[in-house]
Design an enzyme around this catalytic site. Structure first.
Site, PDB file in Angstrom:
ATOM      1  N   CYS A 130       1.023  -1.238   0.042  1.00  0.00           N
ATOM      2  CA  CYS A 130      -0.042   0.127  -0.086  1.00  0.00           C
ATOM      3  C   CYS A 130       0.829   1.335   0.025  1.00  0.00           C
ATOM      4  O   CYS A 130       0.209   2.232  -0.275  1.00  0.00           O
ATOM      5  CB  CYS A 130      -0.972   0.122   1.222  1.00  0.00           C
ATOM      6  N   HIS A 155      -8.930   2.377  -3.314  1.00  0.00           N
ATOM      7  CA  HIS A 155      -7.381   2.078  -3.208  1.00  0.00           C
ATOM      8  C   HIS A 155      -6.707   1.340  -4.145  1.00  0.00           C
ATOM      9  O   HIS A 155      -6.522   0.192  -3.968  1.00  0.00           O
ATOM     10  CB  HIS A 155      -7.295   1.614  -1.689  1.00  0.00           C
TER      11      HIS A 155
END
Ligand SMILES: [Zn+2]
Lengths: 145, 381
Positions: free
Chosen positions: B85, B326
């Site tokens: 991430c 995301h």
């Protein structure tokens, strides 16, 4: 999950648990560094602190539930739906390890719950073949089996 | 050490782009960042491309070279970076280092994903890791932090839901957000359970999309007018200590403290924050690590309104990951895009009045109950 013959199935990963006779007395296998006096799970190929050799160490079969969740979306590895996972504080070593939780006991989960390790057929391995996984169940149940 | 300037930003819409390729999306963001800065592609002298899913989903490698040539950039050093991430923000970190060290003068950082495909499952930390084979998926990891935080500090489901409600409210003012319809606590808590106690509206959706930023040494900045200063770039990996305290995230605290120290700033110096709200409990934990409140008080802070637009310290005025979606390679750069828009006073209805200093915070990966990476970036106008 405790059906006859499951002992012939391979573990999900080698060397992470030992099963006693007839599935009784399963315990986690980890590693210990004699120089650093530290335990590890799973067993690393060398000590990350001193890079020395690691001994195999039986980490026992009991602990207490530190935290947990029940995963309710479609699982990987053919795991039950839903399935529980938690971090377990192992008695003895004090290691906090991730573990699957007994799918039959999800409604009894609470922080501090005494747990005992079991091993049974659960899901498939990386190649998609049925395999044994370690999981924790409420301690008093394990004692009666 | 050379000062680092943020000269341009670019971003695609985030959502499902079924008909477009990753190179197409990333090229759009790259072109927008160059145009925003007013820099000729030929002046870029180093490039980074961040993506976490191109390799596992499509077996695509060294995508960056394709992306950069699609906007006319060749010959220069280009690096492809995967860091879960924090893929985008870790690339940002390296770009800042290159400029600070005098190794490059104009570095284009591009990040993107095309992940809205049937093969995409829940994010995990690698198929061959034992934790993954024992059922650890990212929502479960955060759910277990939530259970612990609730038990130790009395944090409630309603306080966690307040994060989702706030960020969706912010998104309603952001044309670039994927999900803009306001919600409420009852709807958040009534949405399907993903991993107890986190419901679907407390977990960020995935998205296709790309973002890009152009970082420059002072002498390479085309125009100083809309240029911003990068004051700190901090990046740390986990400590993997055992036992991990899952209600007080040591790695998060350590990296946030490092960013403040590098910038010579305190939490009170910040005007806005974009933080890694992949899950509602994450934003609450990050409040505490960022020093916005005392340890354990994050749930109360979420429900207080202090972190909403118009409050003491607005957090995720873009709508955050919860509203934007995301795509890991793009997320850290999309956060910088929002800071740039705010610090240039160009954010329209969601403008934080007088925004002069912003922080972007990202976390990624899972190992031994800890994060594998955490980044914090401080930018001023
Ligand atoms: Zn050692």
């Amino acid at each position: 999950m405790h059906s006859e013959g499951t002992a012939q199935l391979p573990p999900v990963a080698p060397g992470i648990f030992t099963t006693g006779q007839e599935g009784e007395g399963s315990s986690l296998l980890g590693g210990a560094c004699p120089a650093c006096d530290r335990d590890f799970f799973p067993r690393p190929s060398r000590c990350p602190l001193c890079l020395g050799a690691i001994d195999e160490k039986n980490l026992g079969s009991t602990g207490k539930l530190y935290t947990f969740t029940v995963v309710r979306v479609k699982p990987s590895w053919g795991l039950p739906c839903p399935y529980g996972v938690g971090y377990v504080d192992l008695d003895g070593s004090g290691l906090r390890v991730l573990g699957l939780l007994d799918p039959e006991s999800l409604d009894r989960l609470e922080i501090g719950l005494p747990l005992r390790l079991a091993v049974g057929e659960m899901g498939v391995d990386l190649r998609g073949n049925p395999c044994l996984r370690p999981f924790f169940q409420p301690a008093e149940e394990g004692a009666h089996e | 050490m050379n000062e680092v300037y943020l000269a341009g930003v670019g971003m695609t819409a985030f959502g499902v782009h079924a008909e477009r390729t990753l190179v197409d999306l990333a090229g759009e963001a790259a072109g927008l960042a160059l145009a925003d800065a007013g820099l000729e592609p030929g002046r870029v002298d180093m490039g980074f491309f961040a993506s976490a899913t191109a390799a596992p989903l499509f077996k695509d490698v060294t995508v960056g070279q394709n992306v950069f040539w699609s906007v006319g950039i060749n010959q220069i050093p280009i690096f492809n970076l995967e860091n879960a991430c924090t893929s985008g923000s870790a690339a940002f970190y390296l770009a800042c280092n290159a400029i600070a060290a005098g190794q490059a003068r104009a570095v284009l950082v591009v990040g993107g994903e095309k992940m809205c495909v049937p093969e995409a499952g829940l994010l995990n930390s690698g198929a061959t890791e034992l934790d993954t084979q024992l059922g650890l998926v990212t929502p479960a990891s955060f759910a277990m932090r939530a259970v612990r935080h609730m038990a130790e500090f009395g944090t409630t489901a309603e306080q966690m839901a307040a994060v989702a409600v706030k960020n969706r409210e912010h998104a309603s003012f952001n044309p670039m957000a994927q999900f803009r319809k306001p919600t409420n606590v009852a709807e958040v808590l009534g949405s399907p359970m993903i991993a107890d106690p986190l419901t679907r509206l407390q977990c960020c959706p995935i998205a296709d999309g790309a973002a890009a930023v152009l970082l420059c040494a002072k002498e390479a900045v085309p125009s100083l007018d809309r240029c911003l200063r990068v004051r700190a770039w901090a990046y740390g990996t986990g400590d993997y200590a055992n036992p991990q305290d899952m209600a007080r995230w040591g790695t998060d605290y350590r990296v946030c403290a490092s960013a403040y120290a590098l910038a010579g700033m305190q939490p009170a110096d910040l005007d806005l924050i974009e933080c890694h709200d992949a899950f509602t409990i994450g934003e609450i934990l990050h409040y505490e690590a960022l020093g916005l409140c005392a340890p354990g008080e994050g749930g109360k802070l979420a429900a207080s309104g202090d972190t909403a637009l118009g409050g003491r310290i607005p957090v995720n005025v873009s709508g955050g990951l919860l509203s934007r979606g995301h795509p890991p390679g793009a997320t850290g750069l999309a956060q910088v895009w929002e800071l740039a828009t705010q610090l240039r006073n160009e954010a329209g209805e969601r403008q934080v009045a007088g925004a002069g200093t912003g922080l972007a915070h990202c976390m990624g990966g899972d190992k031994d109950g800890d994060a594998k990476s955490c980044t914090a970036i401080i930018i001023t106008n």
